[in-house]
Enzyme design. Structure first.
Site, PDB file in Angstrom:
ATOM      1  N   LYS A 199       0.861  -1.180   0.000  1.00  0.00           N
ATOM      2  CA  LYS A 199       0.000   0.000   0.000  1.00  0.00           C
ATOM      3  C   LYS A 199       0.896   1.228   0.000  1.00  0.00           C
ATOM      4  O   LYS A 199       1.687   1.437   0.927  1.00  0.00           O
ATOM      5  CB  LYS A 199      -0.888  -0.018   1.234  1.00  0.00           C
ATOM      6  CG  LYS A 199      -1.783   1.205   1.348  1.00  0.00           C
ATOM      7  CD  LYS A 199      -2.749   1.055   2.508  1.00  0.00           C
ATOM      8  CE  LYS A 199      -3.614   2.287   2.663  1.00  0.00           C
ATOM      9  NZ  LYS A 199      -4.463   2.187   3.859  1.00  0.00           N
ATOM     10  N   LYS A 252      -2.134  -1.462  -3.975  1.00  0.00           N
ATOM     11  CA  LYS A 252      -2.987  -0.280  -3.900  1.00  0.00           C
ATOM     12  C   LYS A 252      -2.145   0.975  -3.922  1.00  0.00           C
ATOM     13  O   LYS A 252      -1.172   1.037  -3.184  1.00  0.00           O
ATOM     14  CB  LYS A 252      -3.769  -0.373  -2.591  1.00  0.00           C
ATOM     15  CG  LYS A 252      -4.611   0.823  -2.287  1.00  0.00           C
ATOM     16  CD  LYS A 252      -5.319   0.601  -0.998  1.00  0.00           C
ATOM     17  CE  LYS A 252      -6.049   1.867  -0.648  1.00  0.00           C
ATOM     18  NZ  LYS A 252      -6.466   1.905   0.700  1.00  0.00           N
TER      19      LYS A 252
HETATM   20  C1  PBG Z   1      -6.995   3.289   5.326  1.00  0.00           C
HETATM   21  C2  PBG Z   1      -7.486   3.239   3.930  1.00  0.00           C
HETATM   22  C3  PBG Z   1      -7.326   4.219   2.949  1.00  0.00           C
HETATM   23  C4  PBG Z   1      -7.963   3.750   1.807  1.00  0.00           C
HETATM   24  C5  PBG Z   1      -8.493   2.507   2.120  1.00  0.00           C
HETATM   25  N1  PBG Z   1      -8.167   2.202   3.430  1.00  0.00           N
HETATM   26  C6  PBG Z   1      -6.781   5.561   2.967  1.00  0.00           C
HETATM   27  C7  PBG Z   1      -5.513   5.911   3.561  1.00  0.00           C
HETATM   28  O1  PBG Z   1      -4.584   5.128   3.714  1.00  0.00           O
HETATM   29  O2  PBG Z   1      -5.452   7.088   3.875  1.00  0.00           O
HETATM   30  C8  PBG Z   1      -8.045   4.482   0.517  1.00  0.00           C
HETATM   31  C9  PBG Z   1      -9.065   4.023  -0.428  1.00  0.00           C
HETATM   32  C10 PBG Z   1      -9.352   4.960  -1.522  1.00  0.00           C
HETATM   33  O3  PBG Z   1      -8.701   6.002  -1.706  1.00  0.00           O
HETATM   34  O4  PBG Z   1     -10.277   4.637  -2.278  1.00  0.00           O
HETATM   35  N2  PBG Z   1      -7.714   2.488   6.180  1.00  0.00           N
END
Ligand code: PBG
Length: 327
Positions: A199, A252
């Site tokens: 991520k 992601k």
């Molecule tokens: C954090 C989380 C995030 C997203 C999914 N889970 C955001 C972050 O890390 O700030 C982002 C998903 C998206 O942008 O569609 N729990």
């Protein structure tokens, strides 16, 4: 010996020929629909930066899940907006928490759909970081090891509420192992873990943070999420999560990271999800709404690209639209 000119055009000469030779086929079975669940009843709060998406109360989320089930979408991914936030993210592991309530309601309304619970603390902490803090004020940092127990507790509570899959997204080292041991200790060995393994600290999460009300109150997430230029490190993240017991792994965002999707699939051959994030949605949606892009064609092309890169599962805010288009 010289061969005659090879004409690839022969393979494109008719629709039948093209259909027969198509290498990858996007299917509704590949899609996961994210839902943002908030307190209340019959409440729908549109998310400005994500036209067509809304925060939904439990009853309306269950209705959406039922529609998704009818369209043949196999799973929903749940994010919660709790009634109140605190330092210790207590709303995340409260058995009456928003995700726990939503999971039970969805299982009742749409028993065939798989519920994936996002396992993170950022929506539940008053400071908006994904874990517990140590230190004071602006100098505080996220305490990796102190967060693990709370993530494990959250996953167990989500699983008891009926989640089929928990998806840890906090990017704490050791989170998959902590969750796996806690689930197994509770007799929840059939609950699968979809690890947000690679991520990245991406600016494409902007609209999500409005949607989930989870923007960090200070600083950013670069001390726990990955730096966008690093691909080898992403492979190490994935390897560690697999060693810790992840059943499925995730990359992601998706759109700018198809090389990572490809390499993870090539290297590990594990069930692989990619998350086409809020910024990807906002971008194409805005262009489509301005009349600059053909939404249906662009989205199907994008999703097919993820599949071609190697993703088995695509998490997308277009899940319902795509399922309709694919009919
Ligand atoms: C954090 C989380 C995030 C997203 C999914 N889970 C955001 C972050 O890390 O700030 C982002 C998903 C998206 O942008 O569609 N729990």
């Amino acid at each position: 010996m010289r061969y005659p000119l090879l004409r690839l055009r022969r393979l494109r000469s008719s629709k039948k020929m093209r259909d027969m030779l198509q290498e990858v086929r996007l299917s509704t079975n590949d899609l996961v629909m994210p839902l943002f669940v908030r307190p209340g009843e019959n409440v729908e709060v549109p998310i400005e930066s994500m036209p067509g998406q809304a925060q939904l109360s439990v009853d309306l989320a269950a209705k959406q899940a039922r529609e998704a089930q009818e369209l043949g979408i196999p799973a929903v991914l749940l994010f919660g907006i709790p009634p109140q936030k605190d330092e210790t993210a207590s709303g995340a592991y409260d058995d009456e928490g928003i995700i726990q309530q939503a999971t039970r309601a969805i299982k009742e309304a749409a028993p065939e759909i798989l519920v994936i619970a996002d396992t993170c603390l950022c929506e539940y902490t008053s400071h908006g970081h994904c874990g517990m803090l140590k230190g004071e004020g602006e100098n505080a940092t996220v305490d990796n090891d102190a967060t693990l127990g709370l993530l494990a507790k959250t996953a167990v509570s989500q699983a008891h509420a009926g989640a089929d899959i928990v998806a840890p997204s906090a990017m704490m080292d050791g989170q998959v192992q902590a969750i796996r041991s806690a689930l197994d200790r509770e007799g929840l060995e059939d609950i699968a873990i979809l690890a947000y393994a690679a991520k990245f600290a991406s600016s494409f999460y902007g609209p999500f943070r409005d949607a989930a009300e989870s923007a960090p109150a200070f600083g950013d997430r670069t001390s726990y999420q990955m730096a966008p230029p690093n691909a080898n490190e992403a492979l190490r993240e994935v390897q560690l999560d697999i060693e810790e017991g992840a059943d499925m792994v995730m990359v992601k965002p998706a759109l700018g990271y198809q090389d990572i999707i490809f390499r993870v699939k090539e290297r590990f051959g594990y069930p692989l999800a990619c998350y086409s994030v809020s910024g990807e949605y906002a971008m194409a949606k805005a262009a489509a709404n301005a009349g600059w892009l053909d939404e249906k064609r662009v989205v199907l092309e994008m999703l097919t690209g993820f599949k071609r890169a190697g993703a088995d599962i695509i998490i997308t805010y277009w899940a319902k639209d795509a399922a309709q288009w694919l009919k």
